[in-house]
Design a protein around this motif. Structure first.
Motif, PDB file in Angstrom:
ATOM      1  N   LEU A 126       0.936  -1.236  -0.048  1.00  0.00           N
ATOM      2  CA  LEU A 126       0.011   0.003   0.171  1.00  0.00           C
ATOM      3  C   LEU A 126       1.025   1.254  -0.034  1.00  0.00           C
ATOM      4  O   LEU A 126       0.476   2.290  -0.713  1.00  0.00           O
ATOM      5  CB  LEU A 126      -0.789   0.184   1.248  1.00  0.00           C
ATOM      6  CG  LEU A 126      -1.971  -1.153   1.262  1.00  0.00           C
ATOM      7  CD1 LEU A 126      -2.428  -1.219   2.740  1.00  0.00           C
ATOM      8  CD2 LEU A 126      -3.049  -0.800   0.217  1.00  0.00           C
ATOM      9  N   GLY A 127       1.999   0.991   0.880  1.00  0.00           N
ATOM     10  CA  GLY A 127       2.816   2.496   0.587  1.00  0.00           C
ATOM     11  C   GLY A 127       3.511   2.651  -0.736  1.00  0.00           C
ATOM     12  O   GLY A 127       3.718   3.971  -0.800  1.00  0.00           O
ATOM     13  N   ASP A 128       3.501   1.679  -1.650  1.00  0.00           N
ATOM     14  CA  ASP A 128       3.973   2.028  -3.018  1.00  0.00           C
ATOM     15  C   ASP A 128       3.015   2.807  -3.772  1.00  0.00           C
ATOM     16  O   ASP A 128       3.492   3.163  -4.799  1.00  0.00           O
ATOM     17  CB  ASP A 128       4.389   0.629  -3.475  1.00  0.00           C
ATOM     18  CG  ASP A 128       5.736  -0.136  -2.991  1.00  0.00           C
ATOM     19  OD1 ASP A 128       6.527   0.645  -2.341  1.00  0.00           O
ATOM     20  OD2 ASP A 128       5.837  -1.251  -3.306  1.00  0.00           O
ATOM     21  N   MET A 129       1.978   2.958  -3.152  1.00  0.00           N
ATOM     22  CA  MET A 129       0.620   3.531  -3.850  1.00  0.00           C
ATOM     23  C   MET A 129       0.875   5.141  -3.632  1.00  0.00           C
ATOM     24  O   MET A 129       1.398   5.585  -2.650  1.00  0.00           O
ATOM     25  CB  MET A 129      -0.746   3.035  -3.643  1.00  0.00           C
ATOM     26  CG  MET A 129      -0.897   1.747  -3.824  1.00  0.00           C
ATOM     27  SD  MET A 129      -2.355   1.073  -3.080  1.00  0.00           S
ATOM     28  CE  MET A 129      -3.630   2.325  -3.662  1.00  0.00           C
ATOM     29  N   PRO A 130       0.491   6.114  -4.823  1.00  0.00           N
ATOM     30  CA  PRO A 130       0.497   7.335  -4.612  1.00  0.00           C
ATOM     31  C   PRO A 130      -0.442   7.447  -3.305  1.00  0.00           C
ATOM     32  O   PRO A 130      -1.287   7.088  -2.963  1.00  0.00           O
ATOM     33  CB  PRO A 130       0.109   7.873  -5.939  1.00  0.00           C
ATOM     34  CG  PRO A 130       0.239   6.772  -6.918  1.00  0.00           C
ATOM     35  CD  PRO A 130       0.292   5.449  -6.103  1.00  0.00           C
ATOM     36  N   ALA A 131      -0.022   8.910  -2.707  1.00  0.00           N
ATOM     37  CA  ALA A 131      -0.616   9.131  -1.314  1.00  0.00           C
ATOM     38  C   ALA A 131      -2.322   9.516  -1.674  1.00  0.00           C
ATOM     39  O   ALA A 131      -3.204   8.902  -0.923  1.00  0.00           O
ATOM     40  CB  ALA A 131      -0.246  10.335  -0.982  1.00  0.00           C
ATOM     41  N   SER A 132      -2.354   9.921  -2.942  1.00  0.00           N
ATOM     42  CA  SER A 132      -4.083  10.191  -3.243  1.00  0.00           C
ATOM     43  C   SER A 132      -4.722   9.021  -3.336  1.00  0.00           C
ATOM     44  O   SER A 132      -5.763   8.787  -3.217  1.00  0.00           O
ATOM     45  CB  SER A 132      -3.946  11.025  -4.720  1.00  0.00           C
ATOM     46  OG  SER A 132      -3.446  10.299  -5.596  1.00  0.00           O
ATOM     47  N   ASP A 133      -4.026   7.699  -3.815  1.00  0.00           N
ATOM     48  CA  ASP A 133      -4.724   6.666  -4.159  1.00  0.00           C
ATOM     49  C   ASP A 133      -4.936   5.910  -2.967  1.00  0.00           C
ATOM     50  O   ASP A 133      -5.876   5.405  -2.567  1.00  0.00           O
ATOM     51  CB  ASP A 133      -3.881   5.827  -5.049  1.00  0.00           C
ATOM     52  CG  ASP A 133      -4.033   6.038  -6.416  1.00  0.00           C
ATOM     53  OD1 ASP A 133      -4.719   6.804  -6.862  1.00  0.00           O
ATOM     54  OD2 ASP A 133      -3.242   5.546  -7.454  1.00  0.00           O
TER      55      ASP A 133
END
Length: 222
Positions: A126-133
């Motif tokens: 989840l941390g690899d996802m953009p903050a907005s996502d």
């Protein structure tokens, strides 16, 4: 064969999402066993120990069963094993001489800290996802959990959005639009919790109004 493929492609998106959740759930279950087994615990015992760590004042046995989503006899058997191992203990409830609370011992707390930080493989993904996502997914997760709770499919959790202290979109359009009257501080979507120890459930009609206010800021439909 081609017709079957097109039939699958025409399935509702909800079917594909459900399949994804099943795969994630299987990975989480396997991870629970990997974390617990080296310490001679079952996944259920490890979950109870983590729960007790996060509730240092202790929990009633029926509350433990409800929080982890198992039947009372299953929770009781797992708790008894933890007590026999010296990782938990039972004490009389201060407000009810006939009731008991279960607490983690010092050894239990130390052990819980070894595997109770959350599923790291999932946190990393989840941390690899953009903050907005991540924020979008958090909002969707809150909505999904609430829907499943209301339908009785998952245990009740102490969500901000069902709390009498939570007020949504007090300053809509800002990074901290919500307000928690318990701590007297503004909150952003990223601060919203699925399990807050200070949560105090709001009456159902009030909770529904709060939820509607939370969604309406973005024009979402209930």
């Amino acid at each position: 064969m081609i017709e079957d493929m097109f039939d699958r492609l025409s399935e509702p998106a909800a079917n594909r999402l459900a399949d994804g959740f099943v795969r994630v759930a299987a990975a989480l279950k396997a991870n629970d066993w990997r974390d617990a087994t080296p310490y001679g615990l079952t996944a259920t015992q490890a979950r109870i120990l983590t729960l007790l760590r996060d509730n240092p004042d202790g929990l009633r046995p029926v509350t433990i069963a409800g929080r982890i989503g198992v039947k009372a006899p299953t929770a009781s058997e797992a708790t008894t094993t933890l007590i026999q191992k010296g990782l938990a203990l039972r004490v009389a409830a201060p407000d009810d001489g006939r009731g008991n609370l279960v607490l983690a011992t010092r050894e239990g707390l130390m052990l819980a800290d070894r595997f109770g930080g959350g599923p790291l493989f999932l946190i990393d993904a989840l941390g690899d996802m953009p903050a907005s996502d991540q924020l979008s997914l958090l909002r969707l997760m809150l909505r999904l959990v609430r829907t499943l709770q209301r339908a009785g499919h998952v245990p009740l959790s102490r969500m901000c959005l069902d709390c009498k202290y939570f007020q949504p979109n007090v300053t809509a359009g800002t990074d901290l639009p919500h307000h928690c009257h318990f701590v007297g501080a503004p909150l952003g979507d990223r601060h919203l919790r699925l399990d807050c120890p200070e949560q105090s459930p709001a009456p159902l009609p009030v909770a529904d109004e709060v939820w509607a206010g939370f969604l309406n800021d973005r024009g979402e439909v209930r």
